[in-house]
Design an enzyme around this catalytic site. Structure first.
Site, mmCIF file in Angstrom:
data_model
loop_
_atom_site.group_PDB
_atom_site.id
_atom_site.type_symbol
_atom_site.label_atom_id
_atom_site.label_comp_id
_atom_site.label_asym_id
_atom_site.label_seq_id
_atom_site.Cartn_x
_atom_site.Cartn_y
_atom_site.Cartn_z
ATOM 1 N N ASP A 1 0.921 -1.250 0.039
ATOM 2 C CA ASP A 1 -0.074 0.040 -0.045
ATOM 3 C C ASP A 1 0.895 1.130 0.198
ATOM 4 O OD1 ASP A 1 -1.845 -1.917 0.467
ATOM 5 O OD2 ASP A 1 -2.820 -0.972 2.124
ATOM 6 N N SER B 1 7.441 5.596 5.721
ATOM 7 C CA SER B 1 8.753 4.483 4.992
ATOM 8 C C SER B 1 8.575 4.694 3.505
ATOM 9 C CB SER B 1 9.071 3.363 5.613
ATOM 10 O OG SER B 1 7.804 2.857 6.031
#
Length: 300
Positions: A108, A252
């Site tokens: 995702d 991240s």
């Protein structure tokens, strides 16, 4: 931030966190503070707290603030904030296409796709807004960088509300993991306007000699308050959709480098990037087709 979903709906969003980061990266006082905050030991300290039982109190406020639907995730009792942050989504909600020619998203996130070009000196590079990234600097290897000339760099930026596990995009032979130590800037685009974050941050990569998309370079990039990238496997055979690893607390990034003539991406994804939009994608969604689609069809 400018986002667009797969249906073409556009969103412009600027959170309080975005405003704070803007101030920190564009002010003298903020940049002085960042010199401390981006050091790995800060993230390790934050990680230790997030691994402790005392961090459980952070879960409920986080869920409410980010409107996270917990019905989407496997039901379990969380013993720490990181335990919650790395929660597993119900498998049926992230189906992975089994069609050989389909190239799927590994996670995702918010996707941008950039062509890998070659400058007059023969160095491969790509541009993210105003920041130029050379592939040799990203990988610390001129020889390896050469393999991706004429291909694409796919940047999947994960924010704190995203699902923080990632998978393999095809069957193949995986190499061992290569770790490049560094500092830990935020991966928010605000920082990218000031610092070449992807060549400064701690990162890990491996090579996937894939069955249908040539040799894919898979990289995970740590970020501010993400002191830990967890990859499950060393050199081994892997399969499409198999979980590759996870990030612990914070935002991240997953980067995929694709070789020339490996994948034909959906045109809308390329155009969205050119217009300055990140495309919202989910793990397992189809992003393009194998260039050798006709050969794959014959193999069937």
């Amino acid at each position: 931030m400018k986002y667009i979903d797969r249906e073409g709906n556009c969103y412009t969003e600027e959170s309080k966190q975005d405003q704070l980061l803007e101030c920190m990266y564009h002010s003298v006082a903020g940049r002085m503070l960042l010199k401390v905050l981006v050091q790995p030991w800060i993230s390790k300290l934050a990680g230790k707290f997030c691994d402790s039982r005392y961090s459980v109190c952070l879960i409920e406020p986080f869920v409410k603030k980010n409107n996270i639907n917990m019905d989407l995730y496997e039901e379990t009792r969380y013993h720490s904030y990181n335990d919650f942050f790395t929660r597993k989504i119900k498998a049926q909600l992230r189906p992975i296409s089994e069609e050989a020619e389909n190239f799927v998203s590994p996670c995702d996130g918010k996707l941008s796709i950039y062509p890998i070009l070659k400058d007059e000196e023969g160095t491969n590079y790509f541009h993210i807004k105003h920041t130029r990234y050379t592939v040799p600097s990203l990988l610390r290897s001129k020889k390896l960088a050469k393999q991706y000339e004429g291909g694409y760099a796919c940047i999947f930026r994960l924010t704190v509300d995203d699902y923080h596990r990632f998978c393999y995009v095809d069957d193949g032979e995986k190499s061992c993991n290569y770790r490049i130590p560094g500092i830990l800037h935020t991966v928010n685009p605000v920082a990218n306007d000031v610092e070449p974050i992807y060549i400064e941050n701690t990162r890990e990569f491996s090579l996937l000699k894939s069955k249908h998309f040539k040799t894919i370079l898979m990289m995970e990039v740590g970020a501010l308050l993400v002191g830990k990238i967890v990859n499950y496997h060393e050199k081994s055979k892997v399969s499409r959709g198999q979980e590759k690893g996870r990030f612990e607390f914070g935002g991240s990034t997953v980067i995929l480098l694709l070789q020339k003539d490996a994948v034909n991406f959906e045109e809308a994804l390329i155009k969205n990037t050119e217009k300055g939009y990140e495309t919202i994608v989910k793990m397992g969604e189809i992003l393009g087709k194998a260039v050798c689609e006709e050969r794959i069809s014959c193999e069937k």
